[in-house]
Design an enzyme around this catalytic site. Structure first.
Site, mmCIF file in Angstrom:
data_model
loop_
_atom_site.group_PDB
_atom_site.id
_atom_site.type_symbol
_atom_site.label_atom_id
_atom_site.label_comp_id
_atom_site.label_asym_id
_atom_site.label_seq_id
_atom_site.Cartn_x
_atom_site.Cartn_y
_atom_site.Cartn_z
ATOM 1 N N CYS A 1 6.070 6.016 -2.113
ATOM 2 C CA CYS A 1 5.373 5.018 -0.892
ATOM 3 C C CYS A 1 4.805 4.032 -1.441
ATOM 4 O O CYS A 1 5.252 3.011 -1.929
ATOM 5 C CB CYS A 1 4.721 5.867 0.119
ATOM 6 N N HIS A 2 3.377 3.854 -1.355
ATOM 7 C CA HIS A 2 2.644 2.768 -1.768
ATOM 8 C C HIS A 2 2.251 3.061 -3.204
ATOM 9 O O HIS A 2 1.730 2.318 -4.091
ATOM 10 C CB HIS A 2 1.227 2.361 -0.848
ATOM 11 N N GLU B 1 6.352 -2.268 5.901
ATOM 12 C CA GLU B 1 4.916 -2.807 5.694
ATOM 13 C C GLU B 1 4.566 -3.731 6.944
ATOM 14 O O GLU B 1 3.816 -3.475 7.671
ATOM 15 C CB GLU B 1 4.622 -3.443 4.300
#
Length: 226
Positions: free
Chosen positions: A134-135, A165
């Protein structure tokens, strides 16, 4: 017994919004239980040590999964989580692989953390898998190969998409966009449908796109450890 290091964020402020962030429960819990249930020994670390901040949103009813439900009932794991080891005290020689759960926190601290950068490079040069979901692929912002080129240069990668996002309305809040950064570092970026499971493996690098991809990343990591 194989040993995997999990590195969690210590960052809790969502930019200057006054809201809190941290790590996303599903992205920790799903891989943690998948690996632990297969007999993998897991150690938890973070830049500051101690309790890493949990993104409060990840505790909301909409984001519950079997793994998060299990975690919320699992006092023993909560106790272990509250005592993460400081990153500066970690030696990659003690582990077979490293895994980074996401959440927005890593964009601020782990992407820039010198200990984390050195650790990733050390795992990689010692032929050990580096996984992030993910991030968390934000951790590849400053990591380099021994020749000084970006670690992800010419490698297949994925991570939280610009579209995802945008959907959570944080494009203007985050310090950088994971998708853009991976591309600008020469990564061969690809993605699946927004919010669908999607993960990519290229040599020692394993990356996942979003929370739904966290278990997939853990499965790929498990296969590599075998």
């Amino acid at each position: 017994m194989k040993k995997v290091l999990f590195v969690l964020t210590s960052h809790e402020d969502l930019g200057n919004t006054g809201e809190k962030t941290g790590f996303w429960i599903e992205e920790f819990a799903a891989p943690y239980y998948l690996l632990k249930d297969k007999g993998i020994e897991i150690t938890l670390a973070s830049p500051k040590g101690g309790q890493p901040p949990i993104d409060p949103k990840s505790n909301e009813p909409d984001f519950q999964t079997p793994a998060t439900v299990r975690f919320n009932d699992d006092k023993a794991t909560q106790e272990v989580l509250s005592k993460t080891i400081k990153l500066e005290d970690i030696n990659q020689a003690d582990y077979d692989a490293v895994f980074y759960p996401g959440g927005h926190g890593p964009l601020w601290d782990l992407a820039e953390d010198k200990n984390s950068i050195a650790l990733i490079e050390s795992f990689y040069t010692n032929n050990k898998p580096v996984a992030a979901v993910c991030h968390a692929p934000a951790i590849f912002k400053h990591t380099k190969n021994t020749d000084g080129t970006p670690l992800v240069n010419g490698k297949k990668v994925t991570g939280f998409t610009n579209g995802e996002e945008d959907a959570v309305q944080l494009t203007s809040i985050v310090p950088f966009l994971v998708e853009d950064m991976l591309k600008s570092n020469g990564g061969i970026y690809s993605k699946g449908a927004d919010w669908g499971p999607y993960a990519v493996e290229d040599g020692l690098l394993i990356t996942g796109q979003n929370p739904a991809s966290s278990e997939l990343v853990a499965e790929m990591l498990l296969a590599k450890l075998k």
